[in-house]
Structure formats: structure tokens, C-alpha cells
Design an enzyme around this catalytic site. Sequence first.
Site: not given
Lengths: 499, 495
Positions: B80, B161, B185
Site C-alpha cells: 500500500k 482505503s 480500511s
Amino acid sequence: MTDSVYRIQGATGEWEVVIGLEVHAQVTSNSKLFSGAATAFGAEPNAQVSLVDAAMPGMLPVPNRECIRQAVRTGLAIDAQINKWSRFDRKNYFYADLPQGYQISQLYHPLVGEGAIDIALDDKDPENTKRIGIERIHVEQDAGKLMHDQHPTMSYVDLNRSGVALMEIVSRPDMRSPAEAGAYLAKLRTILRYVGSCDGNMDQGSMRADVNVSVRRPGEPFGTRTETKNVNSVRFVMATVEHEANRQVDVLESGGKVVQETRLFDPDSGTTRSMRSKEDAHDYRYFPDPDLLPLELTDDFIEECRASLPELPDAKRHRYENALGLAAYAAGVLTAEVETARWFEALLAETAKAAGKREAEVAKQASNWLISEFFGALNKLGKTLDTSPVGHEAAAELLALVADGTISGSIAKQVLEKMLAGEGGAAEIVEREGLKQTSDTGAIEAAVAKVLADNADKVEQYKGGKEALFGFFVGQTMKAMQGKANPQVVNELLKKALG
Amino acid sequence: MTELTELTVAEIRDGVAGGAFKAVEVAEAFNANVAAAQAALNAFIVTTPYKAIEAAARVDADRAAGKALGKLAGVPIGMKDLFATKGVQTTAASHILEGFTPEYESTVSRNLWNAGAGMLGKLNLDQFAMGSSNETSAFGNVVSPWRRWDGDTAPLAPGGSSGGSSAAVSARLCPAATGTDTGGSIRQPAAFTGISGIKPTYGRCSRWGIVAFASSLDQAGPMARTVRDCAIMLEAMAGFDPKDATSLDLPVPAWEAGLNPDLRGKKVGVPREYRLDGMDGEVAASWDQGIAWLKDAGAEVVEISLPHTRYALPTYYIIAPAEASSNLARYDGVRYGLRDLPDGANLQEMYAATRAAGFGAEVKRRILIGTYVLSAGFYDAYYTQAQKVRTLIARDFEKAFEQCDVILVPTTPSAAFALGEKSADPLEMYLNDVFSVPASLAGLPAMSVPAGLNGQGLPLGLQVIGRPFDEQGVLNAGLAIESRAAFHAKPEKWW
């Protein structure tokens, strides 16, 4: 101090000054409060900046145990309450010297709570003290430094100081005169330097004070205060108070109101000027720093801090008076600076050892010599104890020679001058120059006889009751003996001869 | 032989160790999938095929030399883009950090590389991890590989997210990816894309080197296709880090070795407050199915109460923006990233111009909310109150765990929604976190595992919440669901 109440005589009457100080003291530690970067003064700009100090993305603060320890030790030294549970808060504002966009400080739960220190205004009477309350000590990060004079349109940023640990020591509004404010700051500095938690170098910015001043009619409630920021010497703090108090009296007496504001002290003019008013004050949006857990201290940690404290100035002064028999004034002078006390104690130990006496037996001699002979001599040379060409061991050798009667006090003066000039050690100089005092009664008797014969008129006057002339005969005899006669023997023989 | 990109983390690790294939072959296969999908899915912000190959080649060389191999030797993963990666651009999907290349490696990513994993690239996300659909990324939204069965080709949200992570794992662009979870997330995108993801106990994974959103909530965790893979990844990621003052100073358990789907003697709590009025029927049915599965695994099911649940979302949307408003102050145009310096601008004007140009709308909204709730005069009513409620929510869980070992709830109130469907209404978007936020506020380990498909063929997830430090209990309950759900659906390839 009660005998000299400080009042400003205004056109409309007397005014009392109320002063509180917030002192920022840089914690003595090798690394910063929340990062491993070094803290030494004088490094190249931005040479001591870690990723944390530069607030790079994803960087996190980790508390430095040594900084916490130093603040706790400081708290213990001012008899303060140590809060076993404290917490760091963020103070949010934008400025170029503040990379994180917030300063990590302690608003709601400071590390150290209520304490106090005693200040003395009269050097001659250190026992006549006033207690100044200390509200709290909290620990926080310093900001970086901006330089506006390096480039025509840009400012330069040096982050070496960014993140350095500061103690903010907040007094109660307990001071009532410039002298008290100065004495408080000086005493606080002395304590910090004894504890070793701050080097107290005010010219390097290690210690600076925000000076809160208000005025009121005696006995009335507090007036509106102003805060003068970053004042960096005892003298300037006193000047700030003096100027600011008089300015406020002028404002009030001409029908105006004192505005709560932040001011700056200008050392060149000795005056203060407005920096920003309360209306421009930031909303700092303090909240607990979520990167840090609350700080919880164990009893063991606090006890370890307590055990590591040295003898503090007031305790030391009392010991000098009670155990060593020094006068209050001398004890005060010798304990005012930690270096002086350290030097004195080393001198004392070595003198006692060299003279084969107990410390208490040579303490007065060492103290008198240090204060009235050595400080003056160093002063003439523009030196201090730190830079003295004569160390305490060498000085002890000299004092031992006086203590055991090898030389007299006046010869010791000459020897010291030669020592300071680098002409050798005390014993060596005495030996080389033949300065040993004599107790040889034969030689001294001869000298006495000659002095009395040469001054028959004065002998008559002496015998006629003018006893003050005795000193004259001593002086003449000593002169005849080139200072090397044992003064006690001279006294005895003169008395005998004069019948 | 199965296609290499269909293999799980465990299978790749074992295959590489056993010599069934080379690590480099695995890296090449995933690199190819990444490249082929990038235009359509936009799952990555930057791809780093050379990094994946380099790491794989090292593993192959180590194996040939007879050296011991790490826990993730030969496994290429997606990272990420919230984790700082040394020498590789790290943006948090924000324009304000575009071009920023750190000189340091986050603790979690370093742990993964040390375990033998390789990096396929930096995965897209909601900007500064603020969002539930990946639509707030400054680098364009990620498109879910999933589509509805009814022929509607409207692009769907991969969740957020960690939407790049969820899309990439479900589309077989990587066998596993890192995520971070502040209010859901990891779990919500995992649920939206039919994969597993675990947010461990707060403090298990170091936050050092992860771009901060809300420090008291942020926690890294893995996303992968199986519970076992999550356990393997988490073992590599977790561990005490002296550089993070909130890091847990506890040994990392052998979670993979401890996996056990037999729940006899365990109690599963089902909180009545999560059964909302007007709850999606399919979500409710999936939850009931999950309860039945856990009973089947031997667990006793007990009804529990978490009375402050309904305050969790408003509490979260005070605390998280408050911390974010301060955490994001460092993006000021002075030291790194974007600087917008209009002609003749002073310092304040440069800050304003830089932050106006650099932050997206959602980030600005949260900075404004956070600044507001911390302001003088509002602080007590909002922030202090929210902290008190947070404590009450944590206490709810403490009490509940006196009656049960794990808690089972849905991960999300619905299956994936279409891109654009909720982006106009922030409140509706925030409601997507309603089931995931309470565990975040309490710092508890929580995991989403796929439970099945809804009527439109979209995945639904079930969430297991555990006691502090009991990731093992969470993983085991997840494994019990996984083995009964037999979820093998995958998005049909259209890209």
C-alpha cells in the site's frame, strides 16, 4: 527584604509590581527529547537533524529517558511534587521553524507539580529569604532557528535546535521587585547547574525567561499583565521588569488600560515593545499526542533520581556555616556557583591533607584566602576558576605552607603572584627565593633591638600610652626581617622588649 | 500445474522452498498480471517489477546455496502506498507528496523484505487513507475487478482505503498485499472483493514509516485470499519496534502453526445492537449463516450487548479528523513534496497555496472538521466527549468478552457499491464504516473473511472481532468460517 519594599512612585501614588517568570531551560542530554539527534551547541546548521526532527512522513517520537530523568531530578531539587502520571500534548501552529506543525509539550498533565525556591536579596544575610512558588515544570520540544539576514528575499532555517528538550519552569506571581526577579532567576540557574540538568548558559540560549509583569495599587487585585518573551540574562530580566512596570504605570496614570499582550525586550535601549496582542493570539488546539502513551513513573525511578541529586546550594551553605564554621557571607559566596563550591571543597580537602589537619581547622583560612586573595588576583588577570593557571592542588600546597608556619600570609601573597606568573609551585618558589619565615629568636631579637634603638622617640611615646605604635614596631621588624619572620614570634619578642 | 498466479502465499512459499518452481518465475508471472491489469484497474500508483525480480533472484540464490529461507521467501506482494519505501516514490495517493522518495524504509515493509518477500509495486488507496471507495486518490480511482451478474458493467468500488490492495489480490495481481486500517480500511475492501484481511491489535505492527492518518487508530495488517495467508503475512509484519512508542512489547505468536478451525469450548458473541433497522436482507442472512457455521464448528453462540455501538461512528469522525488535522500539518511545502509559491507570496501564503493545491477535497474536509473539534470553545463538547465515549465503547467490549471469546458481525452494511454512487454524500460514505469502526476505537483485532456472494454475484464478508492480543482466536474463527463457506468465487476476467 521586608525593610525595603519596592514601590513605583507614580504621579497619583504608589504602585506595586507583580512578577512571574516562565523560564525555558534546555535539558542537558546527549540527544533530543524525542529523537536520537545530537544537541551540542555550535554545530553546522542542520547537521543535527534526524528524520523525526525534520518531520518526515511516518516518523514517530520516542521519549528520551534521560530528558525525563533530568526534569524529575530538577523537580526534586525544588521540593516539587513529581507527577507519576503525566502526558504529552500537541500545541498546533504553523511556522517555518516548526517542521511538525505542532510542538510536543505538556499542557494538561505536567511532569512536575508545585514546588518552591528560597531567594535571598541581601548577600550579607543569606538567611533572610523569601519563598517563591513554582507552579509546575513541564517538558517540551524546542523549535528550530530562522535566519532572516542570509538572503535578500528568503529566510534560512536551521533545525539543529528543533526537538531539543526544554524544561518550562513556571513560577507563581510571587515576585515584587526587579531585584527579586533577578534573584529568582539567578537562584534557579544555580540550582539547575548544581543538579546538572541545564548548563545555564544564557548567552547560548540554554536558559531564557518569559517575564510576566503587572502593576496594581498595594493590596488591590492583580492588574492586567504583559509577557515579555525570551529575555536572556539576569540583568535584562531586571531591566524588563523595571521598564515594563514603569511603562504600565504611565499608561494607567494617563487614563489608559494595559493591554494583555506579548512584548519583546530590546537590550540596546533597555525597553520593551509590543509583539502581538491577545486578539492575535493563536488557538493552539492542544490535545493529547496520540503518538505517545502517557508517561508513568515508578517509585524506583523517582528514588533513583532522588539518590542521584548532589548536595544542593542551601544545604551546602548551611553545612559550611555549621560544620566548617564559615561566616554566612562567605558560605553564600562559596556556594553561589557550583564550580566555586567544587573548587573550594577540593582546595579544602587537599589543604587539610597537606597540612595534616582536619578540614574544619583549615576551612576559614582556605575560605578567606579564596575570597579575599585568590578571586582578586584572578580578576586582575581576567581569569576565572575555570581558566585559572593555578589549580586547587597547587593552591593547597601554598595554603599548607601558611598553615604549618613555613611562610607568612604576606609572603604567601608574593608566592601566589609568582605562581600565577608560571614561575613554579609554592614550595619550589619559597625554597628558590628563600622565603621561608624564621622563628629563630636570636635573629629576630637582634632585629627588634635595632628597630627599638632606631626609634627611641616612638618607644617613649609608646611607653607614654600610645599603644597603637605597636603595629609600627611589628611592621619595622618584619621589614628588617624581609617579611620572613614568624609574626607570632615577632609579637612576643617585641612585647617582651617593650616591657 | 496450476497457474502460478492462482497460488496462495503458503503454496508459493512451499513450492519455492521445495523446488517446484523458481521464485523468479513467480515474480515474472505476477509482474505480467500487474502490467496487463494496470490500465483497467489502476490498482498501482507505481509498479516495481525489478524489485520483485531482485528479491526473487536472491531467494533462488539463497536456496541454491542451501541457506535458510524466510517466512515469505519467494512471495511477491503489493505494498500500500502509505508505507515509506526507500528509493521508491511514496505518496499516500496525494498530490502533495507526488515525487516524494523516502530515504528510509517503514518497519513493516522492512520486516516483509527481511522475510524474503519482494515488491511488485505501490498500491493505490484513498488519499491519506481517508475514504471507503478509493475515489479520493489523486491518482485516479481503483476499479474493482468484480462486476454484477445482471450484465450491468458499471465500475464498482473496491472499497477503501486499501482499495488497490483488495483489487490487486482479488484480481490475482499479487497473492497478498499490505493494508492499513484506521476505521475499517482493511476489512471493508476485503469484504467488497471476496478476500480476507486482518487488522491486528493496535500496536502489533509498528507505525514507523507509515504515513499517519489518525495515530491512535492506524494499524497495518495483511490482505490475502486465505486465512492461512493472512497468518503468514502477519507473522512477518508484526513485532515490537522501539521506534514506535505505541508498539506492543510482546513476542509474535506462531499464528500459522496455531491455526485450528475446531471451536469446541469457544463462545461466539452476537451483539444485538448490530442488527440495524432496515438492514440489507442478504447481509442479515449471511450473518445468520455465519452463526450457523460457527455452531457447526463447535462454538456456543451467545447474545451479547454492546450498548454504545450507535455512538461509535460519530465518535470516530471526531477523533480521526482531530488527529489527522494535526498529523497533516507537516505537509507545508517547506521540506519535501509539493511547494506552491505564488509570486511574492509570504510564508503563510505559501502554506495556503501549497495545501490548497496539494490536498484533495476529502482530506480538506477532514482537516477542517478536525481543526474545528479541537478549537477553543468546542474542544470539550467534541474531542473530550468523544474520548469519553471511546472509553465507554472499549468498556462495552471488555464486558462482552467476559461472556464470549470472539464476536461475529457483518463487515459492511452492503456489498460493493458503484463508483460515484456515494461520493456526492460524505455522510452516506461514512456510514459504510458502521460495523468496522467500533473495533478500531477499542484497538481490537478484527478480521473479515468472505462468506459468499449476494444475489448480484458480489462478495459479502463476515467480521470476527477478538480480545486484545488474541489474533489467534480471530484467525481460528475466520478459518472455521472459511472452511465452511468454501468461497472459491473470483472475479471473471474482463480487463
